[in-house]
Design a protein around this motif. Structure first.
Motif, short mmCIF file in Angstrom:
data_model
loop_
_atom_site.label_atom_id
_atom_site.label_comp_id
_atom_site.label_asym_id
_atom_site.label_seq_id
_atom_site.Cartn_x
_atom_site.Cartn_y
_atom_site.Cartn_z
N ALA A 133 0.86 -1.18 0.00
CA ALA A 133 0.00 0.00 0.00
C ALA A 133 0.90 1.24 0.00
O ALA A 133 2.04 1.19 0.48
N THR A 178 1.08 5.40 6.63
CA THR A 178 0.08 4.96 5.66
C THR A 178 -1.22 5.74 5.83
O THR A 178 -1.44 6.40 6.84
N ASP A 234 -3.10 -11.95 3.53
CA ASP A 234 -2.98 -10.66 4.21
C ASP A 234 -2.25 -10.80 5.54
O ASP A 234 -1.53 -9.89 5.96
N HIS A 288 1.42 -10.58 4.89
CA HIS A 288 1.88 -9.45 4.09
C HIS A 288 2.81 -8.57 4.92
O HIS A 288 2.65 -8.42 6.13
N GLU A 294 -2.91 -2.86 5.87
CA GLU A 294 -2.95 -1.63 5.10
C GLU A 294 -3.62 -1.73 3.74
O GLU A 294 -3.97 -0.70 3.16
N ARG A 295 -3.83 -2.90 3.23
CA ARG A 295 -4.45 -3.02 1.92
C ARG A 295 -5.97 -3.22 2.02
O ARG A 295 -6.61 -3.57 1.04
N GLN A 296 -6.53 -2.94 3.21
CA GLN A 296 -7.97 -3.07 3.37
C GLN A 296 -8.54 -1.82 4.06
O GLN A 296 -7.81 -1.03 4.67
N GLY A 309 -10.59 -5.06 0.26
CA GLY A 309 -9.33 -4.65 -0.35
C GLY A 309 -9.44 -3.32 -1.08
O GLY A 309 -10.46 -3.00 -1.67
#
Length: 257
Positions: free
Chosen positions: A59, A124, A185, A188, A215-217, A256
Motif C-alpha cells: 500500500a 500509511t 494478508d 503481508h 494496510e491493503r484493506q 481490499g
C-alpha cells in the motif's frame, strides 16, 4: 473501526480491472437472491484483485510531513469491559496477547515480548468507509512473526482477532468486535500489530494497547483493542458466521483497496 452509531449497510459494487469499491446505503436488502449475488461479486472482486495485483505489492507509504494532525479516533474510544478497564488502569502491565486455535505453540505475549519481535514502522493512509481518510505512522510487531512463533497448523486458513470492545449488549457475545483476514494478508509485509502511533504508545481511543494494521484493506478491518488472535479453518462458527462484527451486519468481508 466504524462507529456503532452508523447503522447504514453496505452493498458490494461490481469488480473492474482496476479493483473494486464499496457503496454505503441506508439498508441492505434481505433478499436471498440479492445476498447470493453480492457474495458472488465479492468473491469475484477478491479473485480479480489478487490476480491483477502482486500479493507482495505494498500500500502507498508517505513521509513524516504528510501525517495528519487530527487523525480521527473512530468507533469505540474507551471500552468499558471490566477486564479491559482493569488493564487500562494498570497501564496494561498485565496485558497478554493470546495466540491460539490451530497453532502448535499457543502463546501469551506481554507487551514487552511483543515489542521484542521483528517490527515494522510505516506511514500509511487509513481509508474509512464513511468517506474520510487520515495518514498516521504505525509501529508494531509483524503479524507474520507472531504466527511463525506460534507455528500454524496445516489446516489453518484464517486469522481471527478478538477484541475488548463490545458494541452491542447481547447474551451470546455477538456484539463484541472481531475481525478476520486470510493468510495472504496475515503474512503481508505491512500487516502489523501496532503498539505505537506517531512515535508514541498507542492511545486508548486508537486501540491501545494493540491494534491490527492491514494496510491493503478498508478501516473497519483494522481491529482495535486486540486481546486474542485465533487461527481457524473456517469462519462459520464465529459470531454470525460472516467473519467480522460489521460483516455480520452486511459489510463485505474482503475490503481490499
Amino acid at each position: 473501526m466504524s462507529s456503532i452509531h452508523r447503522r447504514g449497510w453496505l452493498t458490494g459494487a461490481a469488480a473492474s480491472a482496476a479493483g473494486f469499491m464499496l457503496t454505503a446505503c441506508d439498508r441492505l436488502t434481505q433478499s436471498a437472491g440479492v445476498q447470493a449475488a453480492l457474495a458472488s461479486a465479492e468473491g469475484l472482486t477478491q479473485r480479480t484483485q489478487r490476480a491483477l495485483i502482486p500479493r507482495a505489492a505494498l500500500a502507498p507509504e508517505f513521509g513524516p510531513e504528510d501525517i495528519s494532525p487530527d487523525f480521527r479516533a473512530n468507533g469505540t474510544r474507551n471500552p468499558q469491559d471490566p477486564a479491559y478497564v482493569a488493564l487500562r488502569d494498570s497501564g496494561f502491565a498485565g496485558y497478554r496477547l493470546v495466540v491460539d486455535g490451530l497453532v502448535d505453540r499457543p502463546l501469551g505475549l506481554s507487551l514487552a515480548e511483543l515489542r521484542a519481535l521483528p517490527a515494522r514502522s510505516q506511514i500509511t493512509r487509513h481509508d474509512c468507509v464513511e468517506g474520510w481518510s487520515s495518514i498516521g505512522k504505525w509501529t508494531g510487531a509483524r503479524l507474520s512473526a507472531v504466527l511463525q512463533s506460534a507455528g500454524l497448523k496445516a489446516e489453518a486458513r484464517f486469522i481471527v482477532f478478538h477484541c475488548a470492545d463490545k458494541l452491542e449488549p447481547t447474551a451470546d457475545e455477538s456484539g463484541r468486535y472481531y475481525e478476520s483476514i486470510d493468510l495472504d494478508d496475515a503474512f503481508h509485509e505491512q500487516t502489523i500489530l501496532a503498539y505505537d502511533m506517531n512515535d508514541a504508545p498507542l492511545p486508548v481511543p486508537h486501540g491501545a494497547p494493540v491494534r491490527l494494521r492491514v494496510e491493503r484493506q478498508l478501516g473497519y478491518k483494522h481491529a482495535k483493542y486486540v486481546m486474542r488472535i485465533e487461527a481457524v479453518d473456517s469462519l462459520s462458527g464465529l459470531g454470525r458466521g460472516k467473519g467480522g462484527f460489521w460483516e455480520d451486519r452486511g459489510y463485505e468481508w474482503y475490503a481490499g483497496i
